[in-house]
Motif scaffolding. Sequence first.
Motif, PDB file in Angstrom:
ATOM      1  N   ILE A 145     -24.751  61.637  15.978  1.00 34.87           N
ATOM      2  CA  ILE A 145     -23.318  61.838  15.755  1.00 34.87           C
ATOM      3  C   ILE A 145     -22.717  60.480  15.388  1.00 34.87           C
ATOM      4  O   ILE A 145     -23.272  59.436  15.733  1.00 34.87           O
ATOM      5  CB  ILE A 145     -22.619  62.423  16.998  1.00 34.87           C
ATOM      6  N   PRO A 146     -21.582  60.457  14.667  1.00 34.33           N
ATOM      7  CA  PRO A 146     -21.000  59.188  14.218  1.00 34.33           C
ATOM      8  C   PRO A 146     -20.566  58.316  15.393  1.00 34.33           C
ATOM      9  O   PRO A 146     -20.107  58.825  16.420  1.00 34.33           O
ATOM     10  CB  PRO A 146     -19.786  59.625  13.388  1.00 34.33           C
ATOM     11  N   PRO A 147     -20.687  56.988  15.259  1.00 30.74           N
ATOM     12  CA  PRO A 147     -20.221  56.084  16.316  1.00 30.74           C
ATOM     13  C   PRO A 147     -18.701  56.032  16.355  1.00 30.74           C
ATOM     14  O   PRO A 147     -18.024  56.288  15.352  1.00 30.74           O
ATOM     15  CB  PRO A 147     -20.803  54.724  15.900  1.00 30.74           C
ATOM     16  N   HIS A 148     -18.157  55.717  17.544  1.00 31.77           N
ATOM     17  CA  HIS A 148     -16.717  55.559  17.676  1.00 31.77           C
ATOM     18  C   HIS A 148     -16.315  54.151  17.258  1.00 31.77           C
ATOM     19  O   HIS A 148     -17.024  53.185  17.556  1.00 31.77           O
ATOM     20  CB  HIS A 148     -16.279  55.768  19.128  1.00 31.77           C
ATOM     21  N   PRO A 149     -15.148  53.981  16.609  1.00 34.15           N
ATOM     22  CA  PRO A 149     -14.698  52.642  16.228  1.00 34.15           C
ATOM     23  C   PRO A 149     -14.087  51.870  17.391  1.00 34.15           C
ATOM     24  O   PRO A 149     -13.804  50.683  17.265  1.00 34.15           O
ATOM     25  CB  PRO A 149     -13.641  52.932  15.156  1.00 34.15           C
ATOM     26  N   ILE A 150     -13.846  52.549  18.528  1.00 37.02           N
ATOM     27  CA  ILE A 150     -13.221  51.917  19.686  1.00 37.02           C
ATOM     28  C   ILE A 150     -13.764  52.604  20.936  1.00 37.02           C
ATOM     29  O   ILE A 150     -14.077  53.794  20.911  1.00 37.02           O
ATOM     30  CB  ILE A 150     -11.682  52.044  19.606  1.00 37.02           C
ATOM     31  N   SER A 151     -13.886  51.852  22.015  1.00 35.89           N
ATOM     32  CA  SER A 151     -14.443  52.425  23.239  1.00 35.89           C
ATOM     33  C   SER A 151     -13.399  53.245  23.983  1.00 35.89           C
ATOM     34  O   SER A 151     -12.185  53.105  23.769  1.00 35.89           O
ATOM     35  CB  SER A 151     -14.949  51.310  24.155  1.00 35.89           C
ATOM     36  N   SER A 152     -13.877  54.110  24.890  1.00 31.92           N
ATOM     37  CA  SER A 152     -12.964  54.898  25.714  1.00 31.92           C
ATOM     38  C   SER A 152     -12.088  54.005  26.570  1.00 31.92           C
ATOM     39  O   SER A 152     -10.904  54.285  26.779  1.00 31.92           O
ATOM     40  CB  SER A 152     -13.771  55.851  26.606  1.00 31.92           C
ATOM     41  N   THR A 153     -12.666  52.913  27.068  1.00 35.36           N
ATOM     42  CA  THR A 153     -11.898  51.981  27.898  1.00 35.36           C
ATOM     43  C   THR A 153     -10.756  51.365  27.104  1.00 35.36           C
ATOM     44  O   THR A 153      -9.610  51.287  27.577  1.00 35.36           O
ATOM     45  CB  THR A 153     -12.806  50.872  28.436  1.00 35.36           C
ATOM     46  N   GLU A 154     -11.053  50.927  25.876  1.00 39.13           N
ATOM     47  CA  GLU A 154     -10.011  50.332  25.033  1.00 39.13           C
ATOM     48  C   GLU A 154      -8.933  51.351  24.692  1.00 39.13           C
ATOM     49  O   GLU A 154      -7.742  51.033  24.685  1.00 39.13           O
ATOM     50  CB  GLU A 154     -10.631  49.782  23.753  1.00 39.13           C
ATOM     51  N   LEU A 155      -9.334  52.568  24.419  1.00 42.04           N
ATOM     52  CA  LEU A 155      -8.364  53.616  24.099  1.00 42.04           C
ATOM     53  C   LEU A 155      -7.472  53.893  25.301  1.00 42.04           C
ATOM     54  O   LEU A 155      -6.250  54.037  25.166  1.00 42.04           O
ATOM     55  CB  LEU A 155      -9.094  54.891  23.676  1.00 42.04           C
ATOM     56  N   ARG A 156      -8.074  53.949  26.489  1.00 38.84           N
ATOM     57  CA  ARG A 156      -7.304  54.194  27.709  1.00 38.84           C
ATOM     58  C   ARG A 156      -6.306  53.051  27.949  1.00 38.84           C
ATOM     59  O   ARG A 156      -5.170  53.278  28.371  1.00 38.84           O
ATOM     60  CB  ARG A 156      -8.267  54.346  28.883  1.00 38.84           C
ATOM     61  N   GLU A 157      -6.730  51.820  27.685  1.00 38.57           N
ATOM     62  CA  GLU A 157      -5.847  50.672  27.870  1.00 38.57           C
ATOM     63  C   GLU A 157      -4.665  50.722  26.908  1.00 38.57           C
ATOM     64  O   GLU A 157      -3.537  50.386  27.271  1.00 38.57           O
ATOM     65  CB  GLU A 157      -6.639  49.372  27.689  1.00 38.57           C
ATOM     66  N   ARG A 158      -4.940  51.140  25.671  1.00 42.75           N
ATOM     67  CA  ARG A 158      -3.850  51.278  24.694  1.00 42.75           C
ATOM     68  C   ARG A 158      -2.845  52.328  25.162  1.00 42.75           C
ATOM     69  O   ARG A 158      -1.623  52.130  25.063  1.00 42.75           O
ATOM     70  CB  ARG A 158      -4.413  51.660  23.324  1.00 42.75           C
ATOM     71  N   ALA A 159      -3.342  53.442  25.657  1.00 41.83           N
ATOM     72  CA  ALA A 159      -2.452  54.505  26.132  1.00 41.83           C
ATOM     73  C   ALA A 159      -1.629  54.030  27.328  1.00 41.83           C
ATOM     74  O   ALA A 159      -0.428  54.294  27.423  1.00 41.83           O
ATOM     75  CB  ALA A 159      -3.266  55.742  26.499  1.00 41.83           C
ATOM     76  N   ALA A 160      -2.266  53.320  28.257  1.00 45.60           N
ATOM     77  CA  ALA A 160      -1.576  52.825  29.451  1.00 45.60           C
ATOM     78  C   ALA A 160      -0.480  51.827  29.099  1.00 45.60           C
ATOM     79  O   ALA A 160       0.559  51.756  29.761  1.00 45.60           O
ATOM     80  CB  ALA A 160      -2.577  52.192  30.410  1.00 45.60           C
ATOM     81  N   ALA A 161      -0.722  51.059  28.019  1.00 46.28           N
ATOM     82  CA  ALA A 161       0.247  50.052  27.599  1.00 46.28           C
ATOM     83  C   ALA A 161       1.317  50.614  26.681  1.00 46.28           C
ATOM     84  O   ALA A 161       2.228  49.897  26.258  1.00 46.28           O
ATOM     85  CB  ALA A 161      -0.479  48.900  26.901  1.00 46.28           C
ATOM     86  N   GLY A 162       1.211  51.893  26.347  1.00 44.78           N
ATOM     87  CA  GLY A 162       2.192  52.514  25.463  1.00 44.78           C
ATOM     88  C   GLY A 162       1.983  52.185  24.004  1.00 44.78           C
ATOM     89  O   GLY A 162       2.880  52.395  23.175  1.00 44.78           O
ATOM     90  N   GLU A 163       0.806  51.674  23.649  1.00 45.72           N
ATOM     91  CA  GLU A 163       0.506  51.352  22.256  1.00 45.72           C
ATOM     92  C   GLU A 163       0.058  52.604  21.513  1.00 45.72           C
ATOM     93  O   GLU A 163      -0.396  53.573  22.109  1.00 45.72           O
ATOM     94  CB  GLU A 163      -0.589  50.284  22.189  1.00 45.72           C
TER      95      GLU A 163
END
Length: 206
Positions: A165-183
């Motif tokens: 399956i295709p690789p993700h361009p960003i990790s789940s941790t980074e995505l969660r941090e963006r969401a937590a920061a309101g980005e």
Amino acid sequence: ISDEAGRLERMLADLDHLTISGAATPSLRFEELDGGELARAAVERFALERLLVRVVADPGHKAVDTPVEERLALAQIAFAEVPGVEVSLEPHGRTVDALEALALDDPVFVIGADELASFLAWKDPQRVLDLARLGVGTRPGVAQTTLDDVLRLIGRPDRVTVFPIPPHPISSTELRERAAAGETLAPYVPVAVAAEIVRRGLYRSG
């Protein structure tokens, strides 16, 4: 078995092209929100005509911070554009119990490579293999030697199919941090999913 019911990407397909998935994760998980890359790959690999995604109502063995209604709503949005998808609740918190209850005809249970790495810690893994074949979607991030070791210990190669399956361009941790920061979560998740996360105020710190 702390992760067994914790991923939306767990799916199985019977010979009539029915798939099922279980999810109870309290945190932001890429596979929940990216429109179902694993689901799409499974649909193509196994020629599925129908995809049933199941969100585990109560995993039992782990705390879930996000209410099941919100997890279900996000799943419905995330998988809305996957062909033949149906999203519903799964009452069983363990894969083997769900398979026993469904009693499907030789299903294929589709998981990610990280889940295969912990498969032997699941409840009654050999019974899972009795009830279903495994379809394992692989992407960079899990060492091939780890997967080879698990496959050797499973000892039933006829019950396991591996596909890329295709690789993700960003990790789940980074995505969660963006969401937590309101980005913004664009372009990493569908627009509708990102909007729903903002509307519900999910994953925000404080």
